[in-house]
Design an enzyme around this catalytic site. Structure first.
Site, PDB file in Angstrom:
ATOM      1  N   HIS A  53       0.845  -1.199   0.000  1.00  0.00           N
ATOM      2  CA  HIS A  53       0.000   0.000   0.000  1.00  0.00           C
ATOM      3  C   HIS A  53       0.874   1.240   0.000  1.00  0.00           C
ATOM      4  O   HIS A  53       2.089   1.144   0.149  1.00  0.00           O
ATOM      5  CB  HIS A  53      -0.989  -0.013   1.172  1.00  0.00           C
ATOM      6  N   HIS A  55       1.484   3.914   1.875  1.00  0.00           N
ATOM      7  CA  HIS A  55       2.041   4.694   2.985  1.00  0.00           C
ATOM      8  C   HIS A  55       3.570   4.763   2.908  1.00  0.00           C
ATOM      9  O   HIS A  55       4.236   3.777   2.557  1.00  0.00           O
ATOM     10  CB  HIS A  55       1.606   4.098   4.330  1.00  0.00           C
ATOM     11  N   ASP A  57       5.957   4.651   5.008  1.00  0.00           N
ATOM     12  CA  ASP A  57       6.792   3.677   5.725  1.00  0.00           C
ATOM     13  C   ASP A  57       6.831   2.325   5.019  1.00  0.00           C
ATOM     14  O   ASP A  57       7.519   1.406   5.465  1.00  0.00           O
ATOM     15  CB  ASP A  57       6.345   3.533   7.195  1.00  0.00           C
ATOM     16  N   HIS A  58       6.133   2.204   3.865  1.00  0.00           N
ATOM     17  CA  HIS A  58       6.158   0.974   3.074  1.00  0.00           C
ATOM     18  C   HIS A  58       6.749   1.176   1.678  1.00  0.00           C
ATOM     19  O   HIS A  58       7.245   0.231   1.079  1.00  0.00           O
ATOM     20  CB  HIS A  58       4.748   0.379   2.980  1.00  0.00           C
ATOM     21  N   HIS A 111      -7.500  -0.483   5.344  1.00  0.00           N
ATOM     22  CA  HIS A 111      -6.432   0.374   5.885  1.00  0.00           C
ATOM     23  C   HIS A 111      -6.177   1.511   4.903  1.00  0.00           C
ATOM     24  O   HIS A 111      -6.112   2.681   5.281  1.00  0.00           O
ATOM     25  CB  HIS A 111      -5.182  -0.467   6.110  1.00  0.00           C
ATOM     26  N   ASP A 128      -0.239  -3.697   6.272  1.00  0.00           N
ATOM     27  CA  ASP A 128      -0.857  -3.175   7.490  1.00  0.00           C
ATOM     28  C   ASP A 128      -2.330  -3.564   7.606  1.00  0.00           C
ATOM     29  O   ASP A 128      -3.141  -2.807   8.149  1.00  0.00           O
ATOM     30  CB  ASP A 128      -0.742  -1.642   7.532  1.00  0.00           C
ATOM     31  N   HIS A 166       4.613  -4.680  10.608  1.00  0.00           N
ATOM     32  CA  HIS A 166       5.139  -4.052  11.831  1.00  0.00           C
ATOM     33  C   HIS A 166       5.277  -5.053  12.977  1.00  0.00           C
ATOM     34  O   HIS A 166       4.493  -6.001  13.077  1.00  0.00           O
ATOM     35  CB  HIS A 166       4.194  -2.939  12.311  1.00  0.00           C
TER      36      HIS A 166
HETATM   37 FE    FE Z   1       2.833   0.845   8.146  1.00  0.00          FE
HETATM   38 ZN    ZN Z   2       0.156   1.711   6.536  1.00  0.00          ZN
END
Ligand code: FE
Ligand code: ZN
Length: 254
Positions: A53, A55, A57-58, A111, A128, A166
């Site tokens: 996805h 985001h 942090d990915h 999400h 996530d 995570h």
């Molecule tokens: Fe994340």
């Molecule tokens: Zn995420």
């Protein structure tokens, strides 16, 4: 021989790295440096990047990786990820011949609007959406969508290894215990995973069968979970989507 190795990123992200003796593919590289360091140290070529996805942090490390390690980039067709070379959605297959891997793409929105998972090698890379003993926050979809996405994952075989994005497991278990204080499988799992963390080891991957037994978000038809949701809301609801929505909201403020 394929190995799946967690590379740490940020505070608690994992970049799952699927590797043979010569090649690697990475899932959700939110940062480039851990991947670049690992590829260099192990003498590996980067064969593919998979994103679940949009985001940061990915996907935040993808552009930098491509600068020195050009390769195909797979990710959700309907999310804003400019670095994708191969936008995919449910029904598509991702083939990475360099590491002998093949994945089915599953749409699991909730999400984010078009979040996807990769399923293959008896393993699930779910970003996530499903966490060990928890699930992601519902940011762009609806609780009903998230519930349906989790139900789709729940239909996979119990032996499926769950590689999520995570290391949230122990914190998730605190909440799970509040929802189901009498769940013996949960208590056993917690002491097992606590011992792993004390040794600095990941609690992941988990097994889908263990998630079914301990993850409250997958247990919205269990009387104990329904009862806790009702206590939280001060109401009497029983349909699983409402129960899911209630415990998701409860967890947001936990
Ligand atoms: Fe994340
Ligand atoms: Zn995420």
């Amino acid at each position: 021989m394929l190995n799946i190795v967690p590379l740490k990123a940020f505070k608690d992200n994992y970049i799952w790295t699927l590797r043979t003796a010569t090649h690697a593919a990475v899932v959700d590289p939110g940062e480039s440096q851990p991947v670049l360091d690992y590829l260099a140290a192990e003498g590996l070529q980067l064969a593919a990047i998979l994103a679940t996805h949009h985001h940061p942090d990915h996907v935040g490390g993808i552009a930098e990786l491509l600068r020195t390690r050009p390769c195909p980039v797979y990710g959700p067709k309907n999310e804003p990820i400019p670095t994708l070379t191969h936008p995919v959605s449910e029904g598509d297959t991702v083939r990475i011949p360099e590491i002998g891997a093949e994945f089915a793409v599953l749409d699991i929105p909730g999400h984010t609007r078009a979040h996807i998972a990769y399923y293959g090698l008896e393993s699930l890379f779910c970003g996530d959406t499903l966490f060990a003993c928890g699930c992601g926050r519902v940011f762009e979809g609806t609780p009903a969508q998230m519930f349906a996405s989790l139900a789709k994952l729940l239909a996979l075989p119990d032996a499926t290894l769950v590689y999520c994005g995570h290391e949230y497991t122990l914190a998730n278990m605190q909440f799970a215990k509040a929802v189901e204080p009498a769940n013996a499988a949960l208590a056993a799992r917690e002491s097992h995973d606590r011992a792993l963390r004390e040794r600095g080891l990941p609690t992941l991957p988990s097994r889908l069968g263990d998630e079914k037994a301990t993850n409250p978000f997958l247990r919205c038809r269990e009387p104990a979970v329904i009862e806790s949701a009702n206590k939280y809301l001060g109401s009497r609801l029983a349909d699983p989507v409402s129960v899911f929505s209630a415990i998701r909201e409860w967890k947001n403020g936990f």
